[in-house]
Design a protein around this motif. Sequence first.
Motif, PDB file in Angstrom:
ATOM      1  N   PHE A  96       0.846  -1.189   0.000  1.00  0.00           N
ATOM      2  CA  PHE A  96       0.000   0.000   0.000  1.00  0.00           C
ATOM      3  C   PHE A  96       0.885   1.244   0.000  1.00  0.00           C
ATOM      4  CE2 PHE A  96      -2.462  -3.327   1.965  1.00  0.00           C
ATOM      5  CZ  PHE A  96      -3.752  -3.158   1.454  1.00  0.00           C
ATOM      6  N   GLY A  97       0.757   2.090  -1.033  1.00  0.00           N
ATOM      7  CA  GLY A  97       1.404   3.386  -0.967  1.00  0.00           C
ATOM      8  C   GLY A  97       2.398   3.700  -2.050  1.00  0.00           C
ATOM      9  N   LYS A  98       3.444   4.409  -1.647  1.00  0.00           N
ATOM     10  CA  LYS A  98       4.423   4.963  -2.578  1.00  0.00           C
ATOM     11  C   LYS A  98       5.430   3.899  -2.997  1.00  0.00           C
ATOM     12  CE  LYS A  98       7.951   8.540  -3.024  1.00  0.00           C
ATOM     13  NZ  LYS A  98       8.601   9.733  -2.426  1.00  0.00           N
ATOM     14  N   LEU A 151      -5.534   5.945  -6.980  1.00  0.00           N
ATOM     15  CA  LEU A 151      -4.824   4.714  -6.642  1.00  0.00           C
ATOM     16  C   LEU A 151      -4.993   3.678  -7.739  1.00  0.00           C
ATOM     17  CD1 LEU A 151      -5.611   4.059  -2.843  1.00  0.00           C
ATOM     18  CD2 LEU A 151      -3.604   5.174  -3.851  1.00  0.00           C
ATOM     19  N   ASN A 152      -3.914   2.986  -8.033  1.00  0.00           N
ATOM     20  CA  ASN A 152      -3.965   1.795  -8.864  1.00  0.00           C
ATOM     21  C   ASN A 152      -4.168   0.615  -7.933  1.00  0.00           C
ATOM     22  OD1 ASN A 152      -3.301  -0.572 -10.327  1.00  0.00           O
ATOM     23  ND2 ASN A 152      -1.964   0.577 -11.706  1.00  0.00           N
ATOM     24  N   ILE A 153      -5.376   0.056  -7.943  1.00  0.00           N
ATOM     25  CA  ILE A 153      -5.708  -1.050  -7.054  1.00  0.00           C
ATOM     26  C   ILE A 153      -5.775  -2.315  -7.894  1.00  0.00           C
ATOM     27  CG2 ILE A 153      -7.356  -1.989  -5.389  1.00  0.00           C
ATOM     28  CD1 ILE A 153      -8.251   0.843  -4.784  1.00  0.00           C
ATOM     29  N   ASN A 154      -4.716  -3.109  -7.791  1.00  0.00           N
ATOM     30  CA  ASN A 154      -4.623  -4.362  -8.543  1.00  0.00           C
ATOM     31  C   ASN A 154      -4.858  -4.168 -10.034  1.00  0.00           C
ATOM     32  OD1 ASN A 154      -4.113  -5.922  -6.187  1.00  0.00           O
ATOM     33  ND2 ASN A 154      -6.311  -5.949  -5.727  1.00  0.00           N
ATOM     34  N   GLY A 155      -4.350  -3.044 -10.564  1.00  0.00           N
ATOM     35  CA  GLY A 155      -4.438  -2.796 -11.993  1.00  0.00           C
ATOM     36  C   GLY A 155      -5.567  -1.895 -12.426  1.00  0.00           C
ATOM     37  N   THR A 156      -6.441  -1.525 -11.520  1.00  0.00           N
ATOM     38  CA  THR A 156      -7.581  -0.656 -11.847  1.00  0.00           C
ATOM     39  C   THR A 156      -7.432   0.679 -11.147  1.00  0.00           C
ATOM     40  OG1 THR A 156      -9.050  -2.569 -12.091  1.00  0.00           O
ATOM     41  CG2 THR A 156     -10.091  -0.419 -11.759  1.00  0.00           C
ATOM     42  N   LYS A 157      -7.587   1.777 -11.885  1.00  0.00           N
ATOM     43  CA  LYS A 157      -7.448   3.118 -11.333  1.00  0.00           C
ATOM     44  C   LYS A 157      -8.735   3.531 -10.620  1.00  0.00           C
ATOM     45  CE  LYS A 157      -3.478   4.313 -13.547  1.00  0.00           C
ATOM     46  NZ  LYS A 157      -2.296   5.025 -13.055  1.00  0.00           N
ATOM     47  N   THR A 158      -8.559   4.076  -9.420  1.00  0.00           N
ATOM     48  CA  THR A 158      -9.692   4.577  -8.640  1.00  0.00           C
ATOM     49  C   THR A 158      -9.347   5.962  -8.123  1.00  0.00           C
ATOM     50  OG1 THR A 158     -10.287   2.331  -7.936  1.00  0.00           O
ATOM     51  CG2 THR A 158     -11.212   4.164  -6.672  1.00  0.00           C
ATOM     52  N   SER A 188      -1.168   1.486  -5.233  1.00  0.00           N
ATOM     53  CA  SER A 188      -0.113   2.487  -5.322  1.00  0.00           C
ATOM     54  C   SER A 188      -0.587   3.662  -6.159  1.00  0.00           C
ATOM     55  CB  SER A 188       1.156   1.870  -5.922  1.00  0.00           C
ATOM     56  OG  SER A 188       2.245   2.778  -5.843  1.00  0.00           O
ATOM     57  N   PHE A 189       0.290   4.640  -6.330  1.00  0.00           N
ATOM     58  CA  PHE A 189      -0.017   5.830  -7.128  1.00  0.00           C
ATOM     59  C   PHE A 189       1.217   6.197  -7.937  1.00  0.00           C
ATOM     60  CE2 PHE A 189       0.781   6.945  -2.636  1.00  0.00           C
ATOM     61  CZ  PHE A 189       2.021   7.564  -2.748  1.00  0.00           C
ATOM     62  N   GLU A 190       1.048   7.050  -8.917  1.00  0.00           N
ATOM     63  CA  GLU A 190       2.156   7.423  -9.782  1.00  0.00           C
ATOM     64  C   GLU A 190       3.125   8.362  -9.061  1.00  0.00           C
ATOM     65  OE1 GLU A 190       0.818   9.026 -13.455  1.00  0.00           O
ATOM     66  OE2 GLU A 190      -0.105   7.145 -14.130  1.00  0.00           O
ATOM     67  N   GLY A 191       4.416   8.108  -9.230  1.00  0.00           N
ATOM     68  CA  GLY A 191       5.455   9.015  -8.761  1.00  0.00           C
ATOM     69  C   GLY A 191       5.349   9.368  -7.300  1.00  0.00           C
ATOM     70  N   GLN A 192       5.490  10.668  -7.029  1.00  0.00           N
ATOM     71  CA  GLN A 192       5.404  11.169  -5.656  1.00  0.00           C
ATOM     72  C   GLN A 192       3.987  11.162  -5.123  1.00  0.00           C
ATOM     73  OE1 GLN A 192       7.768  11.793  -3.682  1.00  0.00           O
ATOM     74  NE2 GLN A 192       9.588  12.299  -4.867  1.00  0.00           N
TER      75      GLN A 192
END
Length: 502
Positions: free
Chosen positions: A138-140, A171-178, A159-163
């Motif tokens: 979970f996270g960066k 968030l990218n949750i198991n391949g899906t953006k939310t 996770s999320f992109e970059g910083q």
Amino acid sequence: MSNINSKVIRSSIVGVLLVGLFFFGPSSTVCAALKEMPPKHQRNIVFILTDDHRYDFMGFTGKIPWQETPNIDKLYEQGTHFKNAFVTTSLCSPSRASILTGLYSHEHTIVDNVSAEPENLIYFPQYLQEAGYQTAFFGKWHMGDHSDHPRPGFDHWESFEGQGVYYNPVLNINGTKTAYGDSTYITDLLTDHALDWLETRDQKKPFFLYLSHKAVHAPLTPAKRHKGVYDDKPYRYPSTYYQTLGDEYRDLGWPEWVKQQRYSWHGVDFAYHRHGTLDDYVRAYCETFLAVDESIGAVMDHLEREGLAENTLVIYMGDNGFSWGEHGLIDKRHFYEESVKVPFLIYCPGLSKGRQTIPALIQNIDVAPTVLDYAGIAKPEYMPGASIIDLLRDGPVAWRDRIFYEYYWEYDFPMTPTVFGVRTDKYKYIRYHGVWGSNELYDIENDPDEQINLIAKPEYQEITRELARELFDWLEQTGGMQIPLKRTVKHPFGDFKNPNNL
């Protein structure tokens, strides 16, 4: 055949010999370890990582008299504090890669914050998966061209992109953006999702939870409930704050780049090219950390409530330190103490005794061996670090008496040169590459603030030569006698999403 055993290992950087040493070894090691490891030795593990949290900005250290970190303090009261924990590279991506691979930066070759990670890397959670652990991140992540796509080793991924951002993240949750709105705060969101996963995980498997916070990275943004909590609180400037000014600088022997950086993006007089005061930045830093402290408390409360605390290893650390005025600087990257030293706390009933402080020199390359050791998995031979589990037990332990450091110049932040260094309990030797200026030697036992550079004094020439030899021996023995170059260019508008667009 397992994912790790069938993985194709490639490397064009360190050569065939080093590839065999660093990457081909783990397959047989893991298999042998699994045959010998009894199920009772499988225990739960929580690893909590923060960004830019320096080693002494915690309530129980007394560094900042008004800073409150009740949950960090409780972790210390019930566990063990390693007061000499260091990173091998004081920069987000290289340090995180060293944590996950157990390798030095010149070995894993992630030496900046923008390049894609090589395909040949193995992350230690992959070994945990092989051993039957359920794993979650979970996270960066912040490696691999800022991408947030799921990485090997994790059954569950968020996770999320970059910083990332502090408010209203995607968030990218198991391949899906939310996407999240309504002033959703990233520290709280990651904590809630981690706790939800603990509730819904497969209860029949041991678990490994990796909670990687964005905080306390700039731009510093506290949760709304914490903004202004420390208004008007004073920050006592460090002893070296003013020593890059005036004629007295010449007597200190500091390198010219340190003096010049004072007026740059990473200097106290024009920090981040803004006109905020250092006091304001420090107060915002401590306010932003309050949500992290609450997150630690929420995780520990959950473990207690669910009856998991007694068989769970909890590790808390920062990915690198941070300067707040020392040597006239902010930021990290350099090899001064506040930059390279990080908080490192362990909670482990039966091993950590409570209010225990251990002075041994440990590094981020020790995280992977430690976690694997606790899980009952033999450390792969290619990992240069060591498990710190034995340091928690009574009795003498053979341990390193020095640590090594490397940082590679970045195109986007040219103010800090390439740095190599070695530190013992007594001395620190810093060697620069690509700049016309002085190297550094400090007697950190008698000069802990690193005020007086001894490099030019005749009586210190022998120790300087000895440390220089050790530094180059380390580089030669670990395949570090070259600078890993990355195929990146600076976009005119700061867009690094396509580093191969030359």
